[in-house]
Design a protein around this motif. Structure first.
Motif, PDB file in Angstrom:
ATOM      1  N   GLN A   1      11.050  -7.822  11.188  1.00  0.00           N
ATOM      2  CA  GLN A   1      11.450  -7.611  10.698  1.00  0.00           C
ATOM      3  C   GLN A   1      11.354  -8.601   9.194  1.00  0.00           C
ATOM      4  O   GLN A   1      11.312  -8.912   7.762  1.00  0.00           O
ATOM      5  CB  GLN A   1      12.834  -6.537  10.173  1.00  0.00           C
ATOM      6  CG  GLN A   1      12.970  -5.527  10.450  1.00  0.00           C
ATOM      7  CD  GLN A   1      14.416  -5.118  11.055  1.00  0.00           C
ATOM      8  OE1 GLN A   1      15.335  -5.539   9.270  1.00  0.00           O
ATOM      9  NE2 GLN A   1      14.618  -4.519  11.475  1.00  0.00           N
TER      10      GLN A   1
ATOM     11  N   ILE B   1       2.606  -5.086   7.586  1.00  0.00           N
ATOM     12  CA  ILE B   1       2.140  -4.352   6.655  1.00  0.00           C
ATOM     13  C   ILE B   1       2.827  -4.481   5.274  1.00  0.00           C
ATOM     14  O   ILE B   1       4.308  -3.955   5.959  1.00  0.00           O
ATOM     15  CB  ILE B   1       1.827  -2.550   6.894  1.00  0.00           C
ATOM     16  CG1 ILE B   1       1.396  -2.858   7.737  1.00  0.00           C
ATOM     17  CG2 ILE B   1       1.638  -1.816   5.833  1.00  0.00           C
ATOM     18  CD1 ILE B   1       0.942  -1.345   8.896  1.00  0.00           C
ATOM     19  N   GLY B   2       2.722  -4.876   4.347  1.00  0.00           N
ATOM     20  CA  GLY B   2       3.903  -4.621   3.312  1.00  0.00           C
ATOM     21  C   GLY B   2       3.541  -3.272   2.512  1.00  0.00           C
ATOM     22  O   GLY B   2       3.063  -2.005   2.371  1.00  0.00           O
ATOM     23  N   PRO B   3       4.733  -2.926   1.654  1.00  0.00           N
ATOM     24  CA  PRO B   3       4.494  -1.686   0.545  1.00  0.00           C
ATOM     25  C   PRO B   3       2.717  -1.430  -0.348  1.00  0.00           C
ATOM     26  O   PRO B   3       2.835  -2.530  -0.865  1.00  0.00           O
ATOM     27  CB  PRO B   3       5.851  -1.635  -0.737  1.00  0.00           C
ATOM     28  CG  PRO B   3       5.896  -2.928  -0.438  1.00  0.00           C
ATOM     29  CD  PRO B   3       5.322  -3.868   0.990  1.00  0.00           C
ATOM     30  N   ARG B   4       2.100  -0.745  -0.293  1.00  0.00           N
ATOM     31  CA  ARG B   4       1.099  -0.322  -1.147  1.00  0.00           C
ATOM     32  C   ARG B   4       1.835   0.505  -1.775  1.00  0.00           C
ATOM     33  O   ARG B   4       2.512   1.435  -2.402  1.00  0.00           O
ATOM     34  CB  ARG B   4       0.782   1.031  -0.369  1.00  0.00           C
ATOM     35  CG  ARG B   4      -0.108  -0.250   0.951  1.00  0.00           C
ATOM     36  CD  ARG B   4      -1.594   1.249   1.519  1.00  0.00           C
ATOM     37  NE  ARG B   4      -1.228   0.101   3.218  1.00  0.00           N
ATOM     38  CZ  ARG B   4      -2.392  -0.424   3.245  1.00  0.00           C
ATOM     39  NH1 ARG B   4      -3.416   0.024   2.809  1.00  0.00           N
ATOM     40  NH2 ARG B   4      -2.928  -0.473   4.659  1.00  0.00           N
ATOM     41  N   LEU B   5       1.932  -0.509  -3.319  1.00  0.00           N
ATOM     42  CA  LEU B   5       2.330   0.509  -4.774  1.00  0.00           C
ATOM     43  C   LEU B   5       1.704   0.660  -5.653  1.00  0.00           C
ATOM     44  O   LEU B   5       0.276  -0.174  -5.366  1.00  0.00           O
ATOM     45  CB  LEU B   5       3.229  -0.848  -5.677  1.00  0.00           C
ATOM     46  CG  LEU B   5       4.537  -0.940  -4.268  1.00  0.00           C
ATOM     47  CD1 LEU B   5       4.653  -2.416  -5.250  1.00  0.00           C
ATOM     48  CD2 LEU B   5       5.459   0.069  -4.317  1.00  0.00           C
ATOM     49  N   ASP B   6       0.935   1.687  -6.453  1.00  0.00           N
ATOM     50  CA  ASP B   6       0.430   2.336  -7.542  1.00  0.00           C
ATOM     51  C   ASP B   6       0.315   1.132  -8.542  1.00  0.00           C
ATOM     52  O   ASP B   6       1.455   0.160  -8.721  1.00  0.00           O
ATOM     53  CB  ASP B   6       0.149   3.393  -8.472  1.00  0.00           C
ATOM     54  CG  ASP B   6       0.755   4.896  -7.170  1.00  0.00           C
ATOM     55  OD1 ASP B   6       0.648   5.547  -6.680  1.00  0.00           O
ATOM     56  OD2 ASP B   6      -0.546   4.486  -5.920  1.00  0.00           O
TER      57      ASP B   6
ATOM     58  N   THR C   1       2.841   1.713 -10.983  1.00  0.00           N
ATOM     59  CA  THR C   1       4.484   1.098 -10.465  1.00  0.00           C
ATOM     60  C   THR C   1       4.284  -0.040 -10.610  1.00  0.00           C
ATOM     61  O   THR C   1       5.636  -0.842 -11.070  1.00  0.00           O
ATOM     62  CB  THR C   1       4.371   1.443  -8.553  1.00  0.00           C
ATOM     63  OG1 THR C   1       4.283   3.518  -8.566  1.00  0.00           O
ATOM     64  CG2 THR C   1       5.737   1.641  -8.605  1.00  0.00           C
TER      65      THR C   1
END
Length: 84
Positions: free
Chosen positions: A57, A62-67, A70
């Motif tokens: 952690q 892998i990080g967050p995939r945001l549009d 967003t």
């Protein structure tokens, strides 16, 4: 979020008690050695699994995939100018 010494120390002490102190109180009998080994191996593997999960952690692969919508909304909500 950075690594903290407190959770590492608490879980090390907890699993250390299970792996070092609990085998001393194993019931006497023909299977005492097996019970002691099981307690020690369980404590060692559970502690190692917890440590790997905790450390994963700290620097996730892998990080967050945001549009884009967003990201634009987040930039606006946080008061950062959005440049295209």
């Amino acid at each position: 979020m950075g690594a903290s010494v407190v959770p590492i120390a608490v879980f090390t002490v907890f699993w250390g008690v299970i792996g070092i102190v609990c085998p001393i109180f194993a019931p006497k009998g023909p299977n005492r050695g097996i019970i002691q080994v099981v307690l020690m191996l369980t404590a060692a593997t559970c502690w190692l699994f917890w440590l790997c999960a905790y450390m994963a952690q700290m620097n996730p692969l892998i990080g967050p995939r945001l549009d884009n919508d967003t990201l634009i909304w987040m930039a606006h909500a946080w008061g950062n100018p959005y440049k295209q």
